[in-house]
Structure formats: C-alpha cells, structure tokens
Design an enzyme around this catalytic site. Structure first.
Site, PDB file in Angstrom:
ATOM      1  N   ASP A  74     -11.565 -32.698  80.043  1.00 37.14           N
ATOM      2  CA  ASP A  74     -12.807 -33.407  79.718  1.00 37.14           C
ATOM      3  C   ASP A  74     -12.794 -34.816  80.324  1.00 37.14           C
ATOM      4  O   ASP A  74     -11.743 -35.324  80.759  1.00 37.14           O
ATOM      5  CB  ASP A  74     -12.941 -33.471  78.190  1.00 37.14           C
ATOM      6  CG  ASP A  74     -14.378 -33.522  77.705  1.00 37.14           C
ATOM      7  OD1 ASP A  74     -15.268 -33.834  78.522  1.00 37.14           O
ATOM      8  OD2 ASP A  74     -14.600 -33.268  76.510  1.00 37.14           O
ATOM      9  N   ASP A 108     -23.145 -29.572  77.384  1.00 35.84           N
ATOM     10  CA  ASP A 108     -22.865 -29.513  75.954  1.00 35.84           C
ATOM     11  C   ASP A 108     -24.011 -28.849  75.206  1.00 35.84           C
ATOM     12  O   ASP A 108     -23.910 -28.615  74.000  1.00 35.84           O
ATOM     13  CB  ASP A 108     -22.638 -30.924  75.386  1.00 35.84           C
ATOM     14  CG  ASP A 108     -21.187 -31.347  75.527  1.00 35.84           C
ATOM     15  OD1 ASP A 108     -20.363 -30.501  75.912  1.00 35.84           O
ATOM     16  OD2 ASP A 108     -20.888 -32.528  75.258  1.00 35.84           O
TER      17      ASP A 108
HETATM   18  C1  DGJ Z   1     -17.307 -33.169  75.206  1.00 32.99           C
HETATM   19  C2  DGJ Z   1     -17.293 -31.735  75.649  1.00 32.99           C
HETATM   20  O1  DGJ Z   1     -18.318 -31.476  76.537  1.00 32.99           O
HETATM   21  C3  DGJ Z   1     -17.346 -30.851  74.418  1.00 32.99           C
HETATM   22  O2  DGJ Z   1     -17.441 -29.502  74.802  1.00 32.99           O
HETATM   23  C4  DGJ Z   1     -16.138 -31.102  73.581  1.00 32.99           C
HETATM   24  O3  DGJ Z   1     -14.982 -30.718  74.279  1.00 32.99           O
HETATM   25  C5  DGJ Z   1     -16.072 -32.573  73.212  1.00 32.99           C
HETATM   26  N1  DGJ Z   1     -16.168 -33.419  74.352  1.00 32.99           N
HETATM   27  C6  DGJ Z   1     -14.788 -32.865  72.478  1.00 32.99           C
HETATM   28  O4  DGJ Z   1     -14.670 -34.199  72.191  1.00 32.99           O
END
Ligand code: DGJ
Length: 732
Positions: free
Chosen positions: A462, A535
């Site tokens: 991430d 997301d």
């Molecule tokens: C952002 C990501 O896009 C999510 O899928 C998740 O992993 C969160 N961060 C976790 O903090």
C-alpha cells in the site's frame, strides 16, 4: 536514410538524419512491404521544402524537438548548468543504430540514436522500441560529458553540474486527430474517462503527488471526431513511471499535432556530475482503430513480461472491509473457514497486524508482529489458512511511517521533509526516505524475514500518502542530496526494493495499492502482479473504474472484489448478482465479512466463484471488448473474447434508467464474423423479475458472429443496477 519497421498491423517509418534525433514520418497502420527505393520516396514525400523561414523544420520534427532546429513551440529538452550555460542543447553528428532483440512474444525492433553537443559538453540520446504487439516505447537520456577533474571554464567546472529541467519525448499525431480522451478521478472513483477537443495550444496533464495519483491521465489518446471503443483511429501515450509525470497533446500554430510524456522533476531534483546520465522513464505509445485496439497492444506487452503471472489467479479474500483494524484470531479463523467454503484460494490479512497499529494513527514502519494484537504471533492464523488449502498474503505499507512509531523515534532523519523539517501529513503519516542510509535495508530485511518465516505468498503493498514537500533530511543519503527533492530517487529506490524481493522470492506476488488505485502504471507493473483498482467496491461505480482501468491493463492484473450488500464507501445497496457479476471480470476476490452472510448468499457466491474459476482461462487470456452504445452512461455491454474466437463472455449491465424502453437489439462486439456462436445465459439471474428475452430460455440461440457484432441481441427488460452474463461458444 529511412527505415521502415513493422509489427502487429503497425508501421513506423523513421528518417535517420545526421543532424537530429529520429524523425517519425509515419506511425500507424501497416503500409505493407515497401522496397528500398520506395523508402527514399517516403522520405521525400514527407520532408519540408527548405525556405528562408526558420520554420522549415516543421515537417522534419525529431522525437526531441529542439529550438536550434527552428522549433518555436515547447522544446522537449530543458537543461541548464549552475553557471547558466547549456540552456539550448544542440546535438550534432547524430549516429543511429538499428538492431533487433528476441523475446518470448517475438522480435523487438530497436533504434538507438545519440549526438554529442560539444558546445555544452553533453550527449543527448534516444532509444525507440517497436514491440511485437505494435506498442512503441520511447525514452531519452542525457549525459554530462565534463571530464572528471577536467579544466574549469563556462560549463565545465565542478560548480556547473547539469540540471535537468525536463525531457519529454514526443510522437506525431495525424491531422485527423481532433479529440482527446484521457482519465481523471479521485479516491474511490479512479480512471473515469473524459473527452476534450484538440484545439491549438497544449493539453497538459500532470502528477505532482510522487505517484501517478487517483486522478492520473493513464492514457492521453487523440483521435478522429467521435472515436469510440470499436472504431475511429486513435493514438495514445502512457508514462511507465510511478513518480511525478507529465502528459501533453500539442497542437501548434504551425499545424503540428504531437503527443508526449515525461517525468516531472522538481527544481534541482536531478543534477548530473561529470560522466553521469539521466534516463527518462519509458513513454509508451499505442494506436488502434478504436480504443479497444489501442488497449490490446498494452495488454499484449504486459502479458509478455517475465513478471506477468503465469499461473491461474487465485480467488482471494481480503480482510479489510470484513474486520478493519479489529484483529481477533478466532474471528479471523472463522472468516478463513467461511472463505474456504465458498472456494477462496488465497487469504490476505490487511492492515493492523504490526507494531502499535490498532488504528491509523500509529505504528507504521514497525514491521514486527504486534504481541498485543497477536499474542501467539501470526503463526496460528497462517497455519489455519494453510490447513484449509489457501495461500497466505499480508499487507505492508513500506514507504510510509507514522511519527508515532518506534522507527520514527529511532530515525527521525529517515522521514522525508522540506527544509523546515516538516511536510504535510496525510492519514496521519509521513513518507520514509528509502535513500536514508539503512532505511532500504531495514525494509528489505524486515519484509524478507516475515516472508521467509511465515511462508507469505503475496504482499499487498500500500502507499496512502502523496509525496508533498519531500526532500532528503539525512546528511548523506545513498541517492540524491540532503535538502533536494526526493521523488525521483524514491521511485527508483522503490523499484530496486521490489526487484530485490522478487529476486530473493521468485514466487512471491505483489499487489500495487495506493489508497486504492493511486499507483497504476506500466513502470510498477513490470514489478507487480496485481493492482488494487480502487477502495470503492461499490459495483455500480466499479463499472466505470474497471472500464477505465481496462484501457491499460488486462483483466488478470486488476483486483475486483465482491463487497458487502451495502457498499462501505457509498452506502449503496446492491444485490449479489450485480456485485459478483462485476467482480467476476478481473482477478476476483471477496472483501466482505462472510461469517455474517446468510447461507443462500454464500451458496450463490460459491456458484459465481466456481463460474469464475471455470472461465478464468478465457477471462485472463482473451481480448477485452466494449460496445459503443448511444446510452453509454447507463448501459454497458462489455466482454472478453478468446484470441482464437472460440468463446466469449459478455456482460449486459444497466446502471440507470434507459432512455428508451423496451430496448431494441444491441451488438456484442469483437466476435469472429466467420463463426456461429451459441449464446446462453452464463448463470441464472433475477429469476423473480420479468426481464427475460426469448433468447435467454433453454439452450439459447445460435447466431453468426457477423450478426451478433453488428445487429446483436434484443435486450431483456433491464432495471438499474442489474447485470446479466452471457456465455458464447463457437459451434463451427
Ligand atoms: C488503503 C487500501 O486501499 C485499503 O484497501 C486498505 O488496505 C487500507 N489502506 C488499510 O489501511
């Protein structure tokens, strides 16, 4: 000399002149074989007549247009030295070398050119590659030719480092290019398409976030008026780079139309000493009759990379929207049980397992399993997951750091900052300087030891914070200089880290995530096996997000998840057929607390996962196709057609009220016109609704591909947020 390169329906005609870098005479449809003598005529047909006006250059424009050639619009190369010289590069005696390289997908034609600029003590060069898919990749470089410890004088002294302002290689657009399509968006709505006119002036799209960003242009594509997915000639450029970038479409007063892309550098960020070289990222160019054909070239190129996954994409479960930071062994084991029951093959534990990370305010950087959240370590969960026959994946965010972490307390100079020592925080976090002595090794060792100890198969990598006001704080960084902007170095150091991990763990797969889809580009994709597109798991919005993403990436690289009935990001309620029917297209996953799902939902989900597994070879190797429809906003007919035309899967998705109803026939594009296909519903859907069409009953219908791709099928009565899947098999 003029050369003619050909691949996959693409011709590239290049003039190799002694006073400039290559001139592109033609980039587009295959011209067929052109004999040697014809090449000279091609050159004469395109060259400018020399007049008294300096603009004679106009038709002999090289891939790096420069002012000394009479180019009066934006130059491709902006350089200077600390003593203010080298302001106008002027390469002379340019040499060109044409060669080929064999790869798994076929032959790549390569043209390397360079010319020394004796006045400015530098050399400028370019490398152009025509890949087997017809994709053109182009990059440029500049070398500071000052001798080490040589004589001082204008432009030669130690105080006169070469400062790189910009190098943006360009390719010519045909005059018929009238409209531009590129992408924009934001967190939870990435890669939505936008269309503008290509009028005189410059269309400029930039990324200043230290990553392509959620609003990345992704492709800048210019084509004939109204070009669509299936028709209208279109040429596009993409920047294969995960840092700051620039895309431009130029339409000059002299009538030239150009497309270009390059790295966007902060002032003083790249500064060359004697003998040092700066190389631009690859600008990747594609063209096609319609956007589908343009996209197929990047898909084919990605599929030929050694980093491209070769085994079936395991359907995964990600724990994020199921439990967020609430890590509890029993709960997560129960989730694993439920996942295994519906056919999940890989279980991914998301954020919250390390350091003091019980929420997003602390602990980032402390890549040690938290004894508080996991008193017995992660082993009991990993063993349970493995015992259920699933792979195990783990979330990391290696480039980020919470100031409230042991790592930041121990190494304050590992945090990127501007000269004041600060930088804006995003999601309570800052950026770890991968060039700070010890930082890269710390990440490499901590990640490696967990991969080894736990048998991790997959990393979700991430990257939630943009890189704003980020310079090196460490006195002697391993790359860059103290106080200098750090995006360029950081991006290369990230690539080195990903490469080193892959080298040590050849089977390890890595997903590129950046708060959803903030870092999706062909640079990171040479090193990762999946992207997290967004997301936003709301399947309604995902229809747009995945459509935009499909312009760059084939389905097997795009994470597509089935979320809860009520989407967490938008609160929209959607039924399971629509959610799963939207997630089936990519590297499928589930991000939903299945322990709370009722039995009927779990059974239905298991059925669609089984269908996905059965269709995986088609979905993950075929050609993505999109229909051009008048009601594009609310109706989507898209599919994947096997490359040999033997089978296909389509979705008919309705995203809103159709303007006309009941609806007449719509095409299923991309089928082999010489074959007949049996068309059937892939899965029974919405049995309670009166949406049926006669062709949906029983064994379906058998129709010629030519008919299906032109006239097509009468649509059933579709309601907003309903989707049906059609399966096509050639019968002859
Ligand atoms: C952002 C990501 O896009 C999510 O899928 C998740 O992993 C969160 N961060 C976790 O903090």
């Amino acid at each position: 000399m003029t050369i003619h390169l050909r691949h996959a329906g693409t011709s590239l005609v290049l003039d190799l002149l002694p006073d400039r870098l290559p001139v592109v005479r033609h980039w587009g449809p295959d011209l067929g074989p052109v004999p040697e003598e014809g090449l000279a005529d091609l050159q004469r047909a395109g060259a400018s007549s020399a007049g008294r006006n300096a603009h004679w250059l106009t038709n002999d424009l090289p891939i790096l247009p420069l002012a000394h050639l009479g180019w009066s619009a934006r130059p491709s190369v902006l350089l200077s030295r600390a003593d203010s010289s080298a302001f106008s590069p002027h390469p002379e005696a340019v040499e060109h070398e044409s060669t080929t390289e064999q790869g798994p997908a076929g032959t790549t034609h390569i043209l390397r050119s360079s010319g020394r600029d004796a006045g400015n003590l530098l050399t400028l060069g370019t490398e152009l590659r025509l890949e087997p898919s017809g994709l053109v990749r182009l990059r440029a470089w500049v070398r500071d030719d000052r001798p080490e410890g040589g004589p001082h004088g204008a432009g030669t002294g130690a105080d006169s480092d070469l400062l790189i302002g910009e190098i943006t290689p360009v390719m010519p657009l045909p005059q018929e290019a009238q409209e531009v399509v590129d992408m924009s968006g934001h967190h939870c709505l990435e890669r939505t398409l936008q269309r503008t006119q290509l009028t005189p002036g410059t269309r400029l799209r930039e990324s200043w976030e230290g990553r392509p960003g959620h609003d990345a242009a992704t492709w800048m594509a210019a084509g004939t008026t109204g070009f669509g997915w299936r028709s209208g000639r279109v040429h596009g450029v993409h920047l294969a780079w995960s840092g700051n970038g620039r895309y431009l479409a130029l339409h000059t007063a002299s009538g030239r139309k150009l497309l270009g892309a390059g790295e966007l550098l902060l002032p003083g960020e790249v500064r060359l000493g004697p003998g040092q070289t700066y190389t631009t990222p690859w600008a990747v160019f594609s063209w096609g009759e319609g956007l589908d054909a343009l996209a197929h070239r990047s898909h084919a190129w990605l599929r030929s990379l050694p980093s491209h996954p070769s085994r079936p994409r395991p359907v995964l479960l990600n724990t994020w929207e199921a439990v967020y930071f609430d890590h509890d062994l029993d709960k997560l084991k129960a989730l694993a049980d439920a996942a295994a029951q519906v056919g999940i093959e890989r279980y991914v534990l998301d954020d919250g397992w390390f350091g003091s990370r019980r929420d997003d305010t602390s602990g980032l950087g402390d890549w040690q399993v938290s004894p508080e959240a996991w008193p017995q370590g992660l082993e009991p969960l990993v063993e349970h997951v493995h015992s259920l026959g699933m792979e195990f994946g783990l979330w990391f965010e290696p480039e980020m750091i919470n100031l409230d972490s042991d790592l930041a307390r121990a190494h304050p100079d590992w945090v990127l900052s501007d000269a004041s020592g600060g930088a804006p925080e995003h999601r309570n976090q800052r950026v770890l300087d991968l060039c700070a002595p010890g930082a890269w090794d710390y990440l490499y060792e901590s990640i490696s030891s967990l991969v080894e100890r736990l048998g991790i198969d997959y990393i979700k990598w991430d990257h939630n914070s943009p890189l704003l006001a980020t310079g090196h704080a460490a006195a002697e960084p391993t790359c860059g200089r103290q106080g200098a902007g750090a995006v360029h170095d950081q991006t290369l150091a990230l690539y080195r880290l990903l490469d080193a991990l892959h080298e040590r763990f050849p089977e390890l797969e890595i997903e590129s995530c950046a708060g959803g889809g903030g870092r999706i580009d062909l640079g990171i994709l040479e090193r990762t096996q999946r992207v997290w597109a967004s997301d936003c798991i709301d399947a309604h919005d995902r229809q747009d997000i995945q459509r935009g993403t499909s312009l760059l990436l084939p389905p097997e690289l795009v994470g597509t998840h089935v979320g809860a009935g009520r989407a967490h990001t938008t609160l929209r309620e959607l039924d399971l057929d629509f959610r799963a029917g939207t997630a089936i297209w990519g590297h499928m996953g589930v991000e939903w607390d299945l322990t709370r799902a009722d039995t009927a939902s779990r059974e239905r989900l298991a059925g669609i996962i089984a269908l996905h597994k059965e269709l995986r070879p088609l979905l993950h190797q075929g050609d993505v196709v999109h229909a051009d429809l008048p009601e594009d906003e609310v109706l989507r007919i898209e599919g994947v057609v096997a490359q040999d035309g033997s089978q296909a899967l389509f979705q008919i998705a309705c995203l809103g009220q159709l303007p006309t109803w009941p609806t007449s026939a719509r095409p299923l594009p991309g089928l082999d016109p010489r074959r007949r296909y049996r068309v059937r519903l892939a899965a029974p859907a919405y049995p309670e609704l009166a949406l049926r069409a006669p062709w949906m009953e029983g064994e379906g219908v058998v129709l010629p591909g030519s008919y299906l791709s032109t006239t097509g099928l009468a649509l059933p009565v579709l309601h907003p947020d309903h989707l049906i899947l059609l399966r096509l098999s050639a019968v002859d």
